[in-house]
Design a protein around this motif. Structure first.
Motif, PDB file in Angstrom:
ATOM      1  N   PRO A   2       0.829  -1.206   0.000  1.00  0.00           N
ATOM      2  CA  PRO A   2       0.000   0.000   0.000  1.00  0.00           C
ATOM      3  C   PRO A   2       0.864   1.257   0.000  1.00  0.00           C
ATOM      4  O   PRO A   2       1.856   1.361   0.729  1.00  0.00           O
ATOM      5  N   THR A   3       0.482   2.239  -0.834  1.00  0.00           N
ATOM      6  CA  THR A   3       1.272   3.456  -0.997  1.00  0.00           C
ATOM      7  C   THR A   3       1.463   4.187   0.326  1.00  0.00           C
ATOM      8  O   THR A   3       2.555   4.698   0.632  1.00  0.00           O
ATOM      9  N   ALA A  35      -0.917   0.857   9.969  1.00  0.00           N
ATOM     10  CA  ALA A  35      -0.811  -0.565   9.630  1.00  0.00           C
ATOM     11  C   ALA A  35      -1.914  -1.367  10.310  1.00  0.00           C
ATOM     12  O   ALA A  35      -2.558  -2.219   9.682  1.00  0.00           O
ATOM     13  N   ARG A  36      -2.152  -1.080  11.576  1.00  0.00           N
ATOM     14  CA  ARG A  36      -3.177  -1.838  12.306  1.00  0.00           C
ATOM     15  C   ARG A  36      -4.566  -1.569  11.747  1.00  0.00           C
ATOM     16  O   ARG A  36      -5.386  -2.488  11.628  1.00  0.00           O
ATOM     17  N   SER A  42      -1.993  -4.692   5.185  1.00  0.00           N
ATOM     18  CA  SER A  42      -1.140  -3.563   5.556  1.00  0.00           C
ATOM     19  C   SER A  42      -0.108  -3.968   6.609  1.00  0.00           C
ATOM     20  O   SER A  42       1.045  -3.520   6.578  1.00  0.00           O
ATOM     21  N   LEU A  43      -0.515  -4.822   7.529  1.00  0.00           N
ATOM     22  CA  LEU A  43       0.402  -5.276   8.570  1.00  0.00           C
ATOM     23  C   LEU A  43       1.548  -6.083   7.972  1.00  0.00           C
ATOM     24  O   LEU A  43       2.721  -5.885   8.319  1.00  0.00           O
ATOM     25  N   THR A  44       1.225  -6.991   7.064  1.00  0.00           N
ATOM     26  CA  THR A  44       2.267  -7.794   6.424  1.00  0.00           C
ATOM     27  C   THR A  44       3.175  -6.922   5.571  1.00  0.00           C
ATOM     28  O   THR A  44       4.404  -7.100   5.564  1.00  0.00           O
ATOM     29  N   ALA A  45       2.596  -5.964   4.859  1.00  0.00           N
ATOM     30  CA  ALA A  45       3.410  -5.047   4.057  1.00  0.00           C
ATOM     31  C   ALA A  45       4.364  -4.251   4.945  1.00  0.00           C
ATOM     32  O   ALA A  45       5.517  -3.995   4.574  1.00  0.00           O
ATOM     33  N   TRP A  74      -0.655  -8.644  15.662  1.00  0.00           N
ATOM     34  CA  TRP A  74      -1.940  -8.111  15.208  1.00  0.00           C
ATOM     35  C   TRP A  74      -2.459  -8.810  13.957  1.00  0.00           C
ATOM     36  O   TRP A  74      -3.572  -8.537  13.529  1.00  0.00           O
ATOM     37  N   GLY A  75      -1.663  -9.688  13.355  1.00  0.00           N
ATOM     38  CA  GLY A  75      -2.173 -10.451  12.222  1.00  0.00           C
ATOM     39  C   GLY A  75      -1.288 -10.539  11.007  1.00  0.00           C
ATOM     40  O   GLY A  75      -1.668 -11.167  10.010  1.00  0.00           O
ATOM     41  N   ALA A  76      -0.087  -9.942  11.029  1.00  0.00           N
ATOM     42  CA  ALA A  76       0.810 -10.001   9.871  1.00  0.00           C
ATOM     43  C   ALA A  76       1.482 -11.357   9.764  1.00  0.00           C
ATOM     44  O   ALA A  76       1.646 -12.072  10.758  1.00  0.00           O
TER      45      ALA A  76
END
Length: 361
Positions: A2-3, A35-36, A42-45, A74-76
């Protein structure tokens, strides 16, 4: 990626280069919040963007690793950290080990500063002033040694967050796990997190286990993964093996369901009113007592396989905690009951139990 995440990571890097701690803290909070809010993608990115930065970071900026670990919580996906975080945490412990020695040489006995960031410049200035760095330890390395006094706990906190993941542990090379165990043992006396990292690095996964019940001349083949200590192993063994002798299981009182839940996915704290009572005493195939306070890795292999021998309990040894790592999912699978000839094969190789350990009561 994500940018917006890329933009915030770039801003974080810019603030680290600027050396402004307040601006860095602001940037890291903005990245964490964004991110969250963006969910797993977004978290993984974020983790993927932060991972390449970690090897070169130290001091206050090691909080970047804590953020990466938090993103995983949180899930990444933790995959991007496999080749970076364990090695960096291992290095931090290795460097931290020698700080007291170098400080002693530099100050002739003055007390070490507390590992708080306010003392960072004093310690870095003192250690880099040592003549030693001119004799084989370059100034950059000496700076990293000094910084480890303040940032080691951040690296360990991040690693503790991701190591309970079975896939992550499986991807960490064996030699890196061995180094983590070695360096953790060297600093565990002053860091509880280091002790936890050492224990996590020693966790056995997909490990065959033979259990022999000599009084009944029965044996069992099991496979264990993700078991943090032998207290948890005691509970899970009882849950898997105690049952109807007519079905080949071990005679005795079945453990309470709450004990097994505490050892797997429930609240790990059993409390003083409902502790788990061990159903057996355990010895390895060489006759050594296996304490509930140790780890499955302490079970020495016999003919290449870890073997446990069940002995009757003495007294009511109580376990107040079902598992030491709340987010690590264990498995202990009973694969099969051994054929009588297989059981006799193992019985013939067992050494007598050496009951000279006070805890073997």
């Amino acid at each position: 990626m994500p940018t917006e995440i890329q933009h915030l990571v770039d801003e974080l890097v810019a603030q680290m280069k600027s050396g402004s701690a307040p601006a860095y803290r602001t940037a890291i909070k903005r990245l964490a919040d964004t991110a969250r809010a963006g969910g797993p993608e977004s978290l993984t990115a974020t983790v993927e963007a932060l991972a390449p930065l970690l090897p070169g970071l130290g001091g206050d900026f090691a909080m970047t690793a804590v953020l990466a670990g938090a993103c995983v919580e949180w899930g990444a996906s933790p995959t991007a950290l496999v080749d970076v975080l364990p090695r960096r945490a291992s290095e931090a412990m290795m460097l931290n080990e020698v700080v007291p020695e170098f400080w002693e040489k530099a100050t002739r006995g003055r007390p070490l500063p507390e590992p708080a960031s306010a003392s960072t410049h004093q310690l870095v200035r003192t250690l880099t002033g040592l003549p030693r760095w001119r004799r084989g330890v370059d100034k950059n390395t000496m700076t990293r040694i000094a910084m480890s006094w303040f940032d080691m706990e951040d690296w360990l906190e991040a690693l503790i967050t991701v190591m309970p993941d079975a896939g992550f542990r499986a991807a960490v090379p064996g030699d890196v796990k061995a180094e983590l165990c070695e360096h953790a043992a060297a600093v565990a006396h002053r860091s509880q997190r280091a002790a936890w990292v050492g224990a996590l690095a020693a966790v056995l996964d997909d490990e065959p286990l033979i259990v022999i019940h000599p009084r009944a001349s029965r044996g069992y083949a099991l496979t264990m993964s993700g078991i943090g200590d032998n207290g948890q192993l005691h509970i899970l063994l009882a849950d898997r093996l105690v049952g109807d002798p007519g079905q080949g299981l071990v005679a005795g009182d079945r453990p309470e369901r709450s004990w097994a839940e505490a050892a797997t996915s429930g609240d790990p704290r059993l409390g003083p009113d409902n502790p788990a009572i061990r159903c057996f005493r355990l010895f390895d195939g060489q006759g050594t007592y296996i304490s509930p306070l140790g780890m499955p890795a302490d079970i020495k292999p016999l003919d290449g396989t870890r073997v446990l021998v069940l002995h009757p309990p003495k007294g009511n040894y109580a376990l107040g905690v079902g598992r030491v790592f709340e987010h690590m999912m264990p498995t202990l699978r009973l694969d099969r009951i051994l054929e009588p000839a297989e059981t006799q094969h193992w019985l013939a190789r067992l050494a007598p139990a050496v009951e000279n350990d006070l805890m073997a009561d």
